[in-house]
Design a protein around this motif. Structure first.
Motif, PDB file in Angstrom:
ATOM      1  N   UNK A 160       5.599  11.257 -11.121  1.00 47.29           N
ATOM      2  CA  UNK A 160       6.449  10.286 -10.431  1.00 47.29           C
ATOM      3  C   UNK A 160       5.645   9.120  -9.841  1.00 47.29           C
ATOM      4  N   UNK A 161       4.828   8.491 -10.670  1.00 46.23           N
ATOM      5  CA  UNK A 161       4.001   7.370 -10.220  1.00 46.23           C
ATOM      6  C   UNK A 161       4.773   6.061 -10.387  1.00 46.23           C
ATOM      7  N   UNK A 162       4.808   5.263  -9.317  1.00 44.75           N
ATOM      8  CA  UNK A 162       5.499   3.965  -9.352  1.00 44.75           C
ATOM      9  C   UNK A 162       4.607   2.895  -8.735  1.00 44.75           C
ATOM     10  N   UNK A 216      -9.717   7.802  -8.539  1.00 42.00           N
ATOM     11  CA  UNK A 216      -9.350   9.177  -8.252  1.00 42.00           C
ATOM     12  C   UNK A 216     -10.383  10.105  -8.847  1.00 42.00           C
ATOM     13  N   UNK A 217     -10.376  11.377  -8.460  1.00 46.29           N
ATOM     14  CA  UNK A 217     -11.340  12.333  -9.008  1.00 46.29           C
ATOM     15  C   UNK A 217     -11.034  12.646 -10.464  1.00 46.29           C
ATOM     16  N   UNK A 218     -11.953  13.343 -11.123  1.00 42.87           N
ATOM     17  CA  UNK A 218     -11.713  13.760 -12.501  1.00 42.87           C
ATOM     18  C   UNK A 218     -10.448  14.606 -12.572  1.00 42.87           C
ATOM     19  N   UNK A 219      -9.613  14.315 -13.582  1.00 36.39           N
ATOM     20  CA  UNK A 219      -8.380  15.063 -13.751  1.00 36.39           C
ATOM     21  C   UNK A 219      -7.247  14.629 -12.853  1.00 36.39           C
ATOM     22  N   UNK A 254      -6.410  -1.522  -4.422  1.00 35.00           N
ATOM     23  CA  UNK A 254      -6.717  -0.263  -5.101  1.00 35.00           C
ATOM     24  C   UNK A 254      -5.498   0.652  -5.071  1.00 35.00           C
ATOM     25  N   UNK A 255      -5.407   1.466  -6.108  1.00 34.71           N
ATOM     26  CA  UNK A 255      -4.426   2.545  -6.152  1.00 34.71           C
ATOM     27  C   UNK A 255      -5.204   3.841  -6.277  1.00 34.71           C
ATOM     28  N   UNK A 256      -4.935   4.771  -5.369  1.00 30.80           N
ATOM     29  CA  UNK A 256      -5.592   6.068  -5.377  1.00 30.80           C
ATOM     30  C   UNK A 256      -4.637   7.111  -5.922  1.00 30.80           C
ATOM     31  N   UNK A 257      -5.100   7.869  -6.896  1.00 26.63           N
ATOM     32  CA  UNK A 257      -4.280   8.923  -7.471  1.00 26.63           C
ATOM     33  C   UNK A 257      -5.021  10.240  -7.321  1.00 26.63           C
ATOM     34  N   UNK A 294      -0.452  12.436  -8.243  1.00 22.68           N
ATOM     35  CA  UNK A 294       0.376  11.693  -7.282  1.00 22.68           C
ATOM     36  C   UNK A 294      -0.356  10.430  -6.822  1.00 22.68           C
ATOM     37  N   UNK A 295       0.370   9.343  -6.706  1.00 20.55           N
ATOM     38  CA  UNK A 295      -0.189   8.129  -6.138  1.00 20.55           C
ATOM     39  C   UNK A 295      -0.186   8.270  -4.618  1.00 20.55           C
ATOM     40  N   UNK A 296      -1.393   8.349  -4.018  1.00 24.75           N
ATOM     41  CA  UNK A 296      -1.466   8.609  -2.584  1.00 24.75           C
ATOM     42  C   UNK A 296      -1.745   7.342  -1.770  1.00 24.75           C
TER      43      UNK A 296
END
Length: 334
Positions: free
Chosen positions: A43-45, A58-61, A228-231, A235-237
């Motif tokens: 559910x990334x927007x 974001x981290x690996x995976x 920046x977008x952190x995932x 989930x986009x956090x």
């Protein structure tokens, strides 16, 4: 407003076959296969305007590459929608594919047994780049990244750093209006990384190219992307200004100071005795690093300046790497 790239509830779930060890389980899986469902993106927007350069970290995976693959049309989403340059990416219309380019630092798009120049020429024909533009742009990029001597080498004989430079040139040959860059500086030396960042800044300003960049080198992100977008875990956090991350997550600042030779010793004990509201982190000779709560920075700075003879003094935000580590380690939602 019509955004250049927009995603709404974008999700991708993989069905992963699982079985226990042993011959019986292997045989049984032929008739009764079992699967686990793994949500790579959930559910990334987001929405990106034309000409923005956005860091996707974001981290690996975490789901970064999966998201880029959906936006570039390499994967169909399980649910959700997206548009880029007015197209639905996974329809893979030729008009869309000519507007984008995707570079994956751990995957090669070069023809393994062809020379570098022949590979460049193949991409010229694929994208219909006029000969004059091809020669001019290839000469410009070749000089910038010093690959003239590599043009007659086969791709399989390139080092990782050499291949990374050539892959980057291939990515930009047709002057795409959207760039999906996944670890573009992988394998490059420090000097070449600096050249690439500077070129990307100039390229973005000149052509208004929209860029989504993933990288484990935080210098790539901090030097190119104000947003920046952190995932994490699909989930986009966080989605916002890079400069706002520190204020949201870390309640402290870093003070670095260099003392004159003739000074009282600076140590955890001396800070406590003098009542200076700072935590001593480390030192190297006369250079010391302290951590101070944001609300105590002014008071701590004044007390240090009044008690010690200083050669140098500076206040900085904590490194962005430590901020992001805190988010992932503690599962903080920002």
């Amino acid at each position: 407003m019509a955004y250049h790239i927009e995603a709404n509830g974008l999700s991708k779930t993989y069905r992963i076959p699982v079985r226990e060890a042993g011959l019986r389980s292997a045989f049984g899986s032929l008739f009764r296969p079992q699967f686990n469902e793994v949500k790579a993106v959930d559910e990334v927007s987001f929405a990106i305007e034309r000409g923005e350069m956005v860091g996707f970290i974001g981290p690996n995976g975490a789901g970064k590459t999966t998201t880029l693959k959906m936006l570039s049309g390499l994967l169909y989403p399980t649910s959700g929608s997206a548009t880029a340059a007015g197209f639905t990416p996974w329809q893979r219309k030729p008009q869309y594919l000519k507007k984008i380019s995707m570079l994956m630092g751990n995957r090669s798009q070069m023809q393994w047994n062809n020379t570098v120049y022949d590979t460049m020429h193949i991409f010229k024909e694929i994208y219909g780049v006029p000969t004059a533009d091809f020669k001019r742009h290839l000469a410009e990029l070749g000089d910038m990244f010093d690959v003239g001597k590599l043009m007659q080498k086969r791709a399989r004989n390139l080092s990782l750093g050499e291949r990374s430079k050539c892959e980057f040139i291939v990515t930009l040959l047709h002057k795409p209006e959207i760039l999906y860059l996944d670890e573009p500086t992988l394998g490059m030396d420090v000097t070449m990384q600096l050249r690439l960042r500077q070129y990307m800044k100039e390229y973005n300003q000149k052509f208004g190219t929209t860029v989504i960049l993933t990288s484990h080198y935080m210098s790539d992100i901090t030097s190119l992307c104000s947003r920046v977008m952190l995932i994490n875990g699909g989930h986009l956090v966080y989605d916002g200004k890079l400069s706002s991350l520190t204020d949201k997550i870390t309640p402290y600042r870093i003070i670095k100071l260099t003392l004159e030779e003739e000074n009282p010793p600076l140590s955890p004990e001396s800070l406590q005795i003098d009542g200076i509201p700072a935590e001593w982190i480390e030192n190297s000779g006369n250079e010391h690093t302290l951590r101070v709560k944001k609300e105590d920075v002014v008071r701590a700075s004044g007390m240090l300046m009044s008690r010690y003879i200083l050669i140098d003094f500076g206040i900085a935000d904590p490194p962005i790497e430590s901020v992001i580590d805190t988010i992932y380690a503690e599962g903080i939602t920002v």
